[in-house]
Enzyme design. Structure first.
Site, PDB file in Angstrom:
ATOM      1  N   LYS A  12      34.102  -3.284 -27.030  1.00 43.37           N
ATOM      2  CA  LYS A  12      34.503  -4.688 -27.033  1.00 43.37           C
ATOM      3  C   LYS A  12      33.747  -5.687 -26.490  1.00 43.37           C
ATOM      4  O   LYS A  12      32.858  -5.142 -25.542  1.00 43.37           O
ATOM      5  CB  LYS A  12      35.985  -4.809 -26.870  1.00 43.37           C
ATOM      6  CG  LYS A  12      36.366  -4.675 -25.328  1.00 43.37           C
ATOM      7  CD  LYS A  12      36.005  -5.927 -24.575  1.00 43.37           C
ATOM      8  CE  LYS A  12      36.351  -5.420 -22.996  1.00 43.37           C
ATOM      9  NZ  LYS A  12      35.783  -6.120 -22.125  1.00 43.37           N
ATOM     10  N   ASP A 138      43.350  -2.159 -20.757  1.00 37.89           N
ATOM     11  CA  ASP A 138      42.602  -2.512 -21.985  1.00 37.89           C
ATOM     12  C   ASP A 138      42.842  -1.524 -22.954  1.00 37.89           C
ATOM     13  O   ASP A 138      42.581  -1.804 -24.189  1.00 37.89           O
ATOM     14  CB  ASP A 138      41.167  -2.616 -21.727  1.00 37.89           C
ATOM     15  CG  ASP A 138      40.501  -4.047 -21.000  1.00 37.89           C
ATOM     16  OD1 ASP A 138      41.503  -4.987 -21.045  1.00 37.89           O
ATOM     17  OD2 ASP A 138      39.495  -3.955 -20.613  1.00 37.89           O
TER      18      ASP A 138
HETATM   19  P1  ATP Z   1      35.930  -2.548 -18.814  1.00 38.19           P
HETATM   20  O1  ATP Z   1      35.089  -3.542 -19.758  1.00 38.19           O
HETATM   21  O2  ATP Z   1      37.439  -1.995 -19.042  1.00 38.19           O
HETATM   22  O3  ATP Z   1      35.567  -3.143 -17.262  1.00 38.19           O
HETATM   23  P2  ATP Z   1      33.636  -0.949 -18.485  1.00 38.19           P
HETATM   24  O4  ATP Z   1      32.623  -1.038 -19.541  1.00 38.19           O
HETATM   25  O5  ATP Z   1      33.209  -1.725 -17.121  1.00 38.19           O
HETATM   26  O6  ATP Z   1      34.985  -1.122 -18.887  1.00 38.19           O
HETATM   27  P3  ATP Z   1      33.688   1.950 -18.492  1.00 38.19           P
HETATM   28  O7  ATP Z   1      32.540   2.373 -19.248  1.00 38.19           O
HETATM   29  O8  ATP Z   1      35.157   2.131 -18.830  1.00 38.19           O
HETATM   30  O9  ATP Z   1      33.538   0.562 -17.813  1.00 38.19           O
HETATM   31  O10 ATP Z   1      33.331   3.097 -17.049  1.00 38.19           O
HETATM   32  C1  ATP Z   1      33.832   2.507 -15.980  1.00 38.19           C
HETATM   33  C2  ATP Z   1      33.675   3.924 -15.056  1.00 38.19           C
HETATM   34  O11 ATP Z   1      34.662   4.795 -15.662  1.00 38.19           O
HETATM   35  C3  ATP Z   1      32.459   4.624 -15.070  1.00 38.19           C
HETATM   36  O12 ATP Z   1      31.868   4.426 -14.016  1.00 38.19           O
HETATM   37  C4  ATP Z   1      32.826   5.936 -15.252  1.00 38.19           C
HETATM   38  O13 ATP Z   1      32.476   6.985 -14.251  1.00 38.19           O
HETATM   39  C5  ATP Z   1      34.419   6.144 -15.530  1.00 38.19           C
HETATM   40  N1  ATP Z   1      34.733   6.815 -16.835  1.00 38.19           N
HETATM   41  C6  ATP Z   1      35.882   7.454 -17.174  1.00 38.19           C
HETATM   42  N2  ATP Z   1      35.908   7.844 -18.326  1.00 38.19           N
HETATM   43  C7  ATP Z   1      34.914   7.407 -19.027  1.00 38.19           C
HETATM   44  C8  ATP Z   1      34.530   7.415 -20.310  1.00 38.19           C
HETATM   45  N3  ATP Z   1      35.401   7.938 -21.400  1.00 38.19           N
HETATM   46  N4  ATP Z   1      33.422   6.609 -20.845  1.00 38.19           N
HETATM   47  C9  ATP Z   1      32.696   6.011 -19.682  1.00 38.19           C
HETATM   48  N5  ATP Z   1      33.152   5.759 -18.484  1.00 38.19           N
HETATM   49  C10 ATP Z   1      34.146   6.645 -18.051  1.00 38.19           C
END
Ligand code: ATP
Length: 300
Positions: A12, A138
């Site tokens: 998203k 989320d």
């Molecule tokens: P948001 O937009 O909800 O803040 P984000 O894009 O910042 O999410 P994610 O990509 O979900 O963050 O990853 C954040 C942390 O979560 C990463 O550092 C990773 O180690 C951990 N993580 C756990 N599961 C996953 C997964 N399936 N995919 C990506 N990261 C994951």
């Protein structure tokens, strides 16, 4: 014969992100316009005879145990429904990690849907969303997808009609940003400029892309951009090459630009590649809630 389910877990962007206040319990109350985009992880789910969850991913450094939201999602249903068989999950990541695109949350949402189906648990979307919020704020949004207003800590959702067709250039630099760092450093009481979230929701209801484009805004830019100036450089490049408007998504560092024409998004993507500022670049489009529900339910 073991059944295998293939699922797309879409990322998203936030067309708008406002922080209303910091609550007494430390959480931030937000108002966000969420939009699913055509950048997705692929998940394959399979029943196995070995009890427990087995997770594989193409990124060697991602956790494959409780540290991974996909694992936690499967494990939560396994425990609740006393599932005796095992679940094998193969996760191919394309969504930039720790980037503000809800990559982990969308994988969790896809796994909840997949396990629900694989083991015929019969849970409705609402019932999956109730379980999803325990995994992350989320996750409920990622279960329905499309365009939505998200409030509270992200768990109060109001679906909106799909945004008009457009082209969305998505770029992530090599920096990774911790969501926690950004919220901890946000001075919610001192924000002078707030995005017009209600106006954007109205523009979406009226089908007016211009009204959406003119209202793009994200208060988290006030923290992330000074810490990582490359975000501004990427925004500038997209703007110089024809983006109608540009914004950072979530807590960053992912940046997106909205374009009216296919030729323009191609040339902007090429120009951005040449700068070397971005490590991952995607030419994407908005995905609506109906497409999310159909494609998530794919079977093999
Ligand atoms: P948001 O937009 O909800 O803040 P984000 O894009 O910042 O999410 P994610 O990509 O979900 O963050 O990853 C954040 C942390 O979560 C990463 O550092 C990773 O180690 C951990 N993580 C756990 N599961 C996953 C997964 N399936 N995919 C990506 N990261 C994951």
């Amino acid at each position: 014969m073991s059944e295998k389910i293939s699922l797309r877990a879409y990322g998203k962007i936030n067309l708008g992100l406002d922080v209303v206040r910091k609550r007494e319990d430390g959480y931030h109350e937000v108002r966000m316009i969420m939009q699913t985009v055509s950048v997705y992880d692929m998940l394959e789910l399979e029943r196995t005879d070995t009890p427990g969850i087995e997770l594989k991913t193409n990124l060697a450094w991602l956790p494959v145990n409780e540290g991974n939201l996909a694992y936690r999602a499967a494990d939560s249903l396994r425990k609740e429904f006393h599932i005796k068989q095992g679940v094998r999950i193969n996760l191919r990541k394309h969504i930039p990690v720790a980037a503000g695109m809800a990559g982990g949350s969308t994988d969790a949402a896809a796994v909840l849907r997949g396990v629900n189906r694989l083991f015929s648990l019969g849970l409705s979307d609402e019932e999956l969303m109730k379980r999803g919020v325990k995994l992350g704020a989320d996750v409920p949004y990622c279960i329905i997808g499309g365009t939505a207003l998200s409030e509270g800590i992200g768990e109060i959702l109001t679906p909106l009609p799909p945004v008009p067709d457009c082209y969305i250039l998505i770029a992530k630099s090599s920096v990774s940003v911790s969501t926690r760092f950004v919220y901890e450093n946000l001075k919610a009481d001192e924000l002078r400029v707030h995005p017009d979230i209600d106006g954007m929701a109205e523009a979406i209801k009226a089908g007016e892309l211009r009204g959406v484009i003119d209202r793009l805004g994200n208060v988290l830019e006030t923290v992330t951009i000074p810490a990582y100036p490359v975000i501004k450089d990427i925004k500038d490049s997209m703007r110089e090459h024809g983006a109608e408007n540009v914004l950072m998504s979530g807590s960053g560092p992912t940046v997106f630009g909205i374009f009216n024409k296919e030729e323009t998004i191609h040339s902007a993507a090429e120009a951005l590649k040449k700068t070397g500022l971005a490590k991952q670049i995607y030419e994407a489009e908005p995905v609506n809630a109906q497409q999310v529900s159909v494609l998530q339910a794919g079977r093999e």
